[in-house]
Design a protein around this motif. Structure first.
Motif, short mmCIF file in Angstrom:
data_model
loop_
_atom_site.label_atom_id
_atom_site.label_comp_id
_atom_site.label_asym_id
_atom_site.label_seq_id
_atom_site.Cartn_x
_atom_site.Cartn_y
_atom_site.Cartn_z
N GLU A 210 1.08 -0.90 -0.04
CA GLU A 210 0.23 0.00 -0.13
C GLU A 210 0.87 1.34 0.29
OE1 GLU A 210 -3.49 -0.26 -0.63
OE2 GLU A 210 -3.44 -2.35 -0.95
N THR A 211 1.56 1.62 1.07
CA THR A 211 2.81 2.20 1.26
C THR A 211 3.79 2.63 -0.43
OG1 THR A 211 3.60 2.04 3.29
CG2 THR A 211 5.29 3.25 1.39
N LEU A 212 3.71 1.60 -1.60
CA LEU A 212 4.55 1.43 -2.71
C LEU A 212 3.36 2.56 -3.60
CD1 LEU A 212 6.98 -2.16 -3.50
CD2 LEU A 212 7.14 0.09 -3.32
N ARG B 116 2.77 5.61 -2.78
CA ARG B 116 4.32 6.98 -3.15
C ARG B 116 4.60 7.06 -4.88
NH1 ARG B 116 9.22 3.02 -2.33
NH2 ARG B 116 8.82 3.55 0.49
N ILE B 117 4.11 6.04 -6.17
CA ILE B 117 4.37 5.47 -7.07
C ILE B 117 3.09 6.80 -7.89
CG2 ILE B 117 4.15 4.19 -9.32
CD1 ILE B 117 5.42 1.97 -7.72
N SER B 118 1.83 6.20 -7.27
CA SER B 118 0.61 7.15 -7.78
C SER B 118 1.05 8.83 -7.43
CB SER B 118 -0.22 6.61 -7.05
OG SER B 118 -0.74 5.81 -7.07
N ALA B 119 1.50 8.80 -6.16
CA ALA B 119 1.91 10.14 -5.91
C ALA B 119 3.36 10.98 -7.22
CB ALA B 119 2.09 10.76 -4.74
N ALA B 120 4.16 10.29 -7.35
CA ALA B 120 5.47 10.11 -8.10
C ALA B 120 4.58 10.51 -9.44
CB ALA B 120 6.13 9.06 -8.15
N TYR B 121 3.54 9.68 -9.38
CA TYR B 121 3.43 9.93 -11.40
C TYR B 121 2.21 10.93 -11.90
CZ TYR B 121 0.79 8.05 -16.05
OH TYR B 121 0.36 8.14 -17.04
N GLY C 94 9.72 4.13 -6.44
CA GLY C 94 9.04 5.11 -6.99
C GLY C 94 9.24 5.71 -7.92
N THR C 95 10.26 5.55 -8.60
CA THR C 95 10.28 6.94 -9.97
C THR C 95 9.12 6.01 -11.19
OG1 THR C 95 11.80 4.96 -10.89
CG2 THR C 95 12.44 7.35 -9.18
N THR C 96 8.90 7.58 -11.34
CA THR C 96 8.06 7.18 -13.36
C THR C 96 8.65 6.46 -13.72
OG1 THR C 96 8.26 9.37 -13.93
CG2 THR C 96 6.44 9.13 -12.10
N MET D 8 3.74 8.69 6.76
CA MET D 8 2.69 7.70 6.98
C MET D 8 2.36 6.64 7.84
SD MET D 8 2.01 7.74 2.49
CE MET D 8 1.12 9.32 1.74
N GLN D 9 3.83 5.97 8.16
CA GLN D 9 3.26 4.78 8.92
C GLN D 9 3.21 5.23 9.86
OE1 GLN D 9 3.61 0.96 8.48
NE2 GLN D 9 3.16 1.18 10.28
N GLN D 10 4.09 6.48 10.81
CA GLN D 10 3.03 6.31 12.08
C GLN D 10 2.39 6.92 11.99
OE1 GLN D 10 6.22 9.84 12.07
NE2 GLN D 10 8.14 8.61 12.98
N LEU D 11 1.60 7.46 11.33
CA LEU D 11 -0.22 7.76 11.25
C LEU D 11 -0.90 7.16 11.26
CD1 LEU D 11 -0.47 10.26 8.49
CD2 LEU D 11 -0.40 11.29 10.81
N ILE D 12 -0.44 5.92 11.03
CA ILE D 12 -1.15 4.52 10.43
C ILE D 12 -1.00 3.88 11.84
CG2 ILE D 12 -1.64 1.98 10.05
CD1 ILE D 12 -0.64 3.09 7.37
N ASP D 13 0.00 3.76 13.04
CA ASP D 13 0.47 3.34 14.36
C ASP D 13 0.14 4.09 15.48
OD1 ASP D 13 1.42 1.23 12.87
OD2 ASP D 13 3.63 1.90 12.46
N SER D 14 -0.22 5.20 15.74
CA SER D 14 -0.10 6.79 16.58
C SER D 14 -2.09 5.55 16.39
CB SER D 14 -0.64 7.56 15.93
OG SER D 14 -0.78 8.75 16.93
N PRO D 15 -2.08 6.37 18.41
CA PRO D 15 -3.30 5.73 18.79
C PRO D 15 -4.02 7.62 19.20
CG PRO D 15 -1.42 5.34 20.12
CD PRO D 15 -1.17 6.01 19.06
N LEU D 16 -3.43 8.55 18.98
CA LEU D 16 -4.05 9.80 19.24
C LEU D 16 -4.65 9.85 18.07
CD1 LEU D 16 -0.87 11.67 20.11
CD2 LEU D 16 -2.31 10.74 21.31
N LYS D 17 -5.88 10.77 18.18
CA LYS D 17 -7.29 10.66 17.64
C LYS D 17 -6.95 12.28 17.23
CE LYS D 17 -11.41 8.61 20.09
NZ LYS D 17 -12.97 8.68 20.83
#
Length: 725
Positions: free
Chosen positions: A546-548, A551-556, A595-597, A679-688
C-alpha cells in the motif's frame, strides 16, 4: 591527503605508464637476445613481432595514448637501452646495466618526496611494506639538510637501530647510543626513541623523522620528545593507525595515495593469493588490550592436534613454493610449529627473542641461503625483515589488529626474480574477521557494525532489504526506498573446491536466481542467492504494498501536474490509469521500489495493451494542445498551487499538492522515505486527530520557510508530549 589537482594525478600516471612500457620493451629484447645484453642485426619490426598491443600499451598507456611515446622511446627515456647503427645495417639494441646506473626515484616516490618536502607542518607518510619508505626518507632528509637543516632519525626500538643506520649510510649519520661519542656538529643523526627522549642531544634538530611511526607513537616517550619541538615531524609507516583503526593524530598532512592495490596493480609488489585451509572457532577467547588474549590462544591452539592440523593443511603448498614465514602465538608455539614441520620433512627453524644474537643471525642466514625452507616466529619478523624471495606466509595465530595483519602480510609482497605472486595460508580466521589482506584499514567500529547488525539500507535506514541478482552481481535492494547497493564481502569469497579466497573483483556468473563464483580451478561455488518468493512476500507485506502504491501514484501524478497542470490529474483517464498502476504494483512490488515514474513506465511499456489505458503519445502530443491545460507549470501562478495545498483534504492529498507546489517553485519535493515514515506513524499512532495535527504542522513548516522534511519527527514528539510513549 588527496592529490591536489587532476593534472598532478595525470603527471604521476603518465610517468608510471612510460616506466611500465619501458620495462615491457626491455623484457622483449631480453627474450630475443642471446647473451641477455645486446640485440644485433635485427629490425624494429622483428622486435615488435609477438609484442602484442596489450603488452606494448598497458591500461595507463592506452588512457594517455597522446602523452605516452612508443615503447622504444619509453625505454630510451628511462635509460634502459641504447640504440646504434652502422651504415645501412639494422639497428643494434644494447640493454644498459641498471645496477650500476644512477638511482632514480619511482614516480610515486618522487611525488611523495616533493609533497612532503613542501608541506607545512608535520607529515605522516603511509606506504605499504616494499614501497621504498627508506628511499623516500633519505630524499626528504637530503632536501632538509641541503637547505641547512639538521635531521634526527628515530628508530622505534633498539633492534632496528643498526638496520636504520645502514639504510642512511650514504648520509654518514652520527649514531647516538650508549656511551659512544658522536659529532654534535653533524647534520644527520640516528637514535632510538628511548635514547632521544631522555638525553641532552647537544644540537637542535629542524626535522625529526620517525621510522615505523605506529610503534608507541601515542606513548609518553614520543610525547616528551615532541612537546617542546618546533621543527617538522615526518612519520613513516605501512600502518599508521591506532588500535581503533583511526589514523594517528598529531599530523597536519597524511599522504596515503599509494595503497597496496596501487602498488600491486603497477608492478611494485607481487599480487597475493589467499587460502583458508583451516577453519577455527574463536568463541570464548577473551580480548585484552584490543586483541585476543595470548594465554587463551596459546591454550587453545598450541596443542598437538591444532599444530598438526596446520602443518598437514599447509605442507603441500610450502613444498610447491620457495620459502615461508609462519607467524605464531608465543615462543613455545613457534618452536612447536618448527618441530612439526621438520617432522613432516620440511626443514624449519624457530627465531625468537630468547635466542642470543648469534643464534638469531644463524637462523636468518640459514633461511636466506635456502638451507631451511620455513622460519617460524612469534611476531618477531613483523618489522625489519627483508628477504624478497619469501613468497608464502602462514598465519597460525589469530589477531584483531589490522596493523599487525598488514605488517605480517607485507613480509612476502616484495619483488624478486622469478617471483610472480605470494600466497597467504590463513589458519587462524584472520580473513574472516579482518577481510582480505589488500583491504584498506578501517575504523574498528565499521567491522563490528558489519558483524553485529542485520542488513540495513544505507539510504533510509530500513531493515526491509532483500537480495537481487543483476549483471552477474549481487545487490542489496531496499523495499522501502528502492536503493540498490552492490554487496561487497569484506572477507572475500572462498572456492569450495580449492579453498582460494577471492575478492569482489572475481569472476561471477548469475543463473536461475543464484550467483556463482567461478574459480581458476574451474569450480563453480554458490556465493549468493536472490531472496525467495516467500521471503519477498514477507518483505512486501500488505502495508508495504500500500505504501508503494501511494508513493508511485504520487510520483506519477506529480509528473503529470508538472506537464499539464494540477486540474489534469482529476480526469477520468488518469483515474483509470492509476487503478491499472496499482494493480501492477500489487503483482510486481519488487520491480517498482524506488518510486520513480521511469520504473513504472518501463514496466507498462512491456505490455502496453494491458497496462497503458491511454498511450504515451496521448500525453506527449494531444494533451498539451488542450486549451484548458497549461503546458508549462513554471509559468503558472504559485498562488494557485498554494491555495490547492492549503485546501487539500487528507495527508496523502496534502503531500501531493505540497510536492507540486515545491516543484513549481523549483525546489526539491519531500524525500520519499520521509513520506513513507510519516504515513506509517499515522497508521500506528493511537492519538485521535493526529492526521489533522500533522497536516497543520506541515502547512506551518511551509509557511515559515522551514524544511518540511522535519515532519518525520512531529508525530513521535506529540505522542511523547501526550504521554503515549
Amino acid at each position: 591527503m588527496k592529490l591536489k589537482t587532476k593534472q598532478q594525478k595525470a603527471k604521476i600516471q603518465i610517468a608510471e605508464a612510460i616506466r611500465q612500457d619501458a620495462l615491457l620493451f626491455v623484457d622483449r629484447l631480453k627474450a630475443l637476445s642471446k647473451d641477455g645484453i645486446t640485440v644485433e642485426g635485427i629490425n624494429q619490426i622483428d622486435i615488435m613481432a609477438g609484442f602484442t598491443h596489450s603488452e606494448a600499451y598497458n591500461s595507463l598507456s592506452a588512457h594517455y595514448q597522446n602523452k605516452v611515446p612508443t615503447p622504444t622511446a619509453c625505454a630510451i627515456n628511462q635509460g634502459l637501452i641504447d640504440i646504434s647503427r652502422e651504415g645501412n645495417k639494422p639497428y643494434s639494441y644494447k640493454i644498459i646495466d641498471t645496477q650500476n646506473k644512477k638511482f632514480e626515484l619511482r614516480p610515486y616516490q618522487a611525488d611523495i618526496v616533493e609533497r612532503a618536502s613542501k608541506a607545512n607542518g608535520s607529515v605522516l607518510i603511509e606506504l605499504p611494506t616494499g614501497g621504498g619508505k627508506s628511499v623516500i626518507a633519505k630524499e626528504i632528509i637530503k632536501h632538509e639538510t641541503d637547505g641547512g637543516g639538521i635531521a634526527l632519525i628515530v628508530a622505534p626500538k633498539l633492534t632496528l637501530l643498526d638496520q636504520l643506520a645502514n639504510t642512511f649510510a650514504e648520509l654518514h649519520p652520527q649514531i647516538i647510543h650508549g656511551a659512544k661519542d658522536y659529532d654534535s656538529s653533524h647534520n644527520v643523526f640516528v637514535s632510538t626513541l628511548q635514547t632521544a627522549h631522555k638525553r641532552k642531544l647537544g644540537f637542535t634538530p629542524t626535522m625529526i623523522l620517525i621510522d615505523e611511526t605506529h610503534y608507541g607513537f601515542t606513548g609518553k616517550m614520543i610525547k616528551q620528545l615532541l612537546d617542546s619541538f618546533k621543527g617538522k615531524v615526518v612519520g613513516l609507516s605501512a600502518t599508521p593507525y591506532d588500535k581503533q583503526g583511526k589514523p594517528l593524530e598529531g599530523f597536519k598532512t597524511h599522504l596515503n595515495n599509494y595503497n597496496m592495490d596501487y602498488m600491486i596493480a603497477n608492478g611494485y609488489l607481487v599480487p597475493i593469493i589467499s587460502y583458508q585451509p583451516v577453519k577455527v572457532d574463536l568463541k570464548g577467547i577473551r580480548t585484552t588490550a584490543g586483541d585476543y588474549n595470548i594465554q587463551d590462544l596459546e591454550q587453545k591452539f598450541n596443542t598437538i592436534e591444532s599444530v598438526m592440523q596446520v602443518v598437514d593443511a599447509t605442507k603441500q603448498k610450502i613444498i610447491d613454493r620457495k620459502q615461508a614465514l609462519v607467524f605464531c602465538i608465543t615462543i613455545k608455539h613457534a618452536e612447536a610449529m618448527a618441530k612439526a614441520y621438520n617432522d613432516a620433512g620440511i626443514k624449519s627453524l624457530a627465531i625468537h627473542s630468547q635466542l642470543n644474537n648469534e643464534a638469531k643471525a644463524e637462523a636468518m642466514a640459514a633461511f636466506k641461503s635456502g638451507a631451511i625452507k620455513v622460519l617460524t616466529n612469534a611476531d618477531m619478523l613483523t618489522t625489519g625483515f627483508d628477504h624478497p624471495p619469501t613468497d608464502t606466509i602462514i598465519l597460525a595465530r589469530a589477531t584483531k589488529s589490522q596493523n599487525l595483519y598488514k605488517q605480517m602480510v607485507g613480509r612476502v609482497l616484495r619483488l624478486a626474480p622469478n617471483k610472480t605472486e605470494a600466497v597467504l595460508l590463513d589458519c587462524a580466521g584472520v580473513i574472516t574477521s579482518l577481510g582480505l589482506p589488500t583491504a584498506p584499514i578501517k575504523p574498528k567500529q565499521e567491522y563490528e557494525a558489519i558483524e553485529a547488525k542485520a542488513p540495513i539500507c544505507s539510504e533510509c535506514g530500513s531493515k526491509r532489504v532483500y537480495r537481487k541478482l543483476k549483471d552477474n552481481r549481487a545487490y542489496k535492494v531496499c523495499a522501502e526506498c528502492g536503493h540498490h547497493e552492490e554487496i561487497e564481502n569484506q572477507s572475500g569469497y572462498e572456492c569450495a573446491e580449492c579453498g582460494r579466497v577471492h575478492g569482489n573483483d572475481a569472476h561471477f556468473e548469475a543463473d536461475h536466481g543464484k550467483l556463482y563464483l567461478i574459480c581458476e580451478c574451474g569450480h563453480y561455488t554458490v556465493v549468493s542467492e536472490a531472496t525467495s518468493h516467500d521471503e519477498l512476500q514477507a518483505i512486501f507485506d500488505k502495508r508495504m504494498i500500500e505504501t508503494l502504491k501511494r508513493r508511485i501514484s504520487a510520483a506519477y501524478c506529480t509528473e503529470l501536474i508538472n506537464k499539464f497542470g494540477i486540474d489534469f490529474i482529476y480526469r477520468d483517464e488518469v483515474k483509470r490509469q492509476l487503478e491499472a498502476i496499482n494493480i501492477l504494483i500489487g503483482q510486481r512490488p519488487e520491480d517498482v521500489t524506488g518510486g520513480t515514474t521511469e520504473k513504472i513506465i518501463a514496466l507498462m511499456e512491456e505490455d502496453p495493451n494491458k497496462w497503458r489505458l491511454f498511450p504515451k503519445w496521448y500525453e506527449d502530443k494531444l494533451l498539451p494542445e488542450s486549451s484548458c491545460i497549461a503546458p508549462n507549470t513554471g509559468k503558472q501562478n504559485i498562488k494557485d498551487f498554494e491555495e490547492a495545498f492549503y485546501n487539500a483534504k487528507g495527508f496523502d492529498n496534502t503531500i501531493d499538492r505540497l510536492n507540486a507546489l515545491l516543484q513549481a517553485k523549483g525546489q526539491q519535493p519531500l524525500k520519499q522515505w520521509v513520506i513513507d515514515k510519516t504515513m506509517q506513524q499515522l497508521i500506528d499512532s493511537p492519538l485521535k486527530g493526529i492526521e489533522l495535527m500533522t497536516i497543520k504542522r506541515l502547512r506551518n513548516l511551509y509557511s515559515r520557510g522551514k524544511d518540511c522534511n522535519s515532519i518525520d519527527t512531529f508525530i513521535p514528539y506529540v505522542e511523547e508530549d501526550r504521554g503515549v510513549r
